[in-house]
Enzyme design. Structure first.
Site, PDB file in Angstrom:
ATOM      1  N   HIS A 183     -48.365  23.591  33.824  1.00 44.74           N
ATOM      2  CA  HIS A 183     -47.404  23.078  32.844  1.00 44.74           C
ATOM      3  C   HIS A 183     -46.743  24.234  32.105  1.00 44.74           C
ATOM      4  O   HIS A 183     -45.517  24.256  31.934  1.00 44.74           O
ATOM      5  CB  HIS A 183     -48.086  22.174  31.810  1.00 44.74           C
ATOM      6  CG  HIS A 183     -48.648  20.908  32.346  1.00 44.74           C
ATOM      7  ND1 HIS A 183     -49.941  20.517  32.113  1.00 44.74           N
ATOM      8  CD2 HIS A 183     -48.081  19.937  33.105  1.00 44.74           C
ATOM      9  CE1 HIS A 183     -50.153  19.352  32.700  1.00 44.74           C
ATOM     10  NE2 HIS A 183     -49.044  18.977  33.309  1.00 44.74           N
ATOM     11  N   ARG A 220     -44.729  19.800  42.325  1.00 42.56           N
ATOM     12  CA  ARG A 220     -45.727  20.548  43.082  1.00 42.56           C
ATOM     13  C   ARG A 220     -45.476  20.450  44.579  1.00 42.56           C
ATOM     14  O   ARG A 220     -45.913  21.298  45.332  1.00 42.56           O
ATOM     15  CB  ARG A 220     -47.128  20.029  42.777  1.00 42.56           C
ATOM     16  CG  ARG A 220     -47.575  20.353  41.365  1.00 42.56           C
ATOM     17  CD  ARG A 220     -48.872  19.672  41.059  1.00 42.56           C
ATOM     18  NE  ARG A 220     -48.639  18.229  41.134  1.00 42.56           N
ATOM     19  CZ  ARG A 220     -49.311  17.322  40.462  1.00 42.56           C
ATOM     20  NH1 ARG A 220     -50.305  17.674  39.705  1.00 42.56           N
ATOM     21  NH2 ARG A 220     -49.026  16.047  40.567  1.00 42.56           N
TER      22      ARG A 220
END
Length: 164
Positions: A17, A90
């Site tokens: 993050h 991702r």
């Protein structure tokens, strides 16, 4: 001034993050990291704890503000005057999941979604996986900020009666 919102549950915030926050902060004048509160979701950390961890983790990012929100993220973006929403990806599964939401959000409010791919070395990191590995006694200290690691291990130890 360009403003973007990076929403998520951040339960807990990970180094993946933080990588997205840093990179997004370099693209926009202001980045609002926003964590939602959804009473129907079972989280390890409550909304205020997640806000505290995010604020600690983002302290070195001067153009990043951390805020909580409830309701639709697009309404929050509109209320904050954000031109864009930032989402980290991702891999292909994240894209497949995020694309329809991005299209709906643009349809509802005109807020565009900017996808930022994760750094390859952090592509496998997720809050869920971090919690699972930590709960089973694995070392996740390199995957989360130090203060988050302390809170995570303490929470898991308290939850499991000292077993973590």
């Amino acid at each position: 001034m360009t403003r973007a919102v990076c929403p998520g549950s951040f339960d807990p915030v990970t180094n993946g993050h933080l990588d997205i926050f840093r990179r997004a902060a370099s693209l926009f004048d202001e980045l609002i990291v926003a964590t939602g509160s959804n009473p129907s979701k079972n989280r390890l950390f409550d909304p205020e704890e997640r806000l505290e961890m995010l604020r600690e983790a983002c302290v070195d990012l001067p153009n990043v503000t951390v805020m909580g929100f409830s309701g639709l993220i697009v309404d929050f973006c509109r209320d904050m005057g954000a031109q864009a929403m930032v989402k980290g990806l991702r891999g292909g599964n994240d894209y497949e999941y995020e694309l329809p939401m991005a299209q709906m959000n643009a349809h509802l409010t005109g807020v565009e979604t900017v996808f930022i791919p994760t750094t390859a070395s952090l592509g496998y990191v997720s809050s869920s996986l971090v919690k699972e590995v930590a709960a089973l006694g694995g070392d996740v200290s390199e995957l989360v900020p130090p203060a988050v690691h302390e809170r995570l291990t303490a929470r898991l130890a308290a939850r499991d009666g000292g077993a973590a």
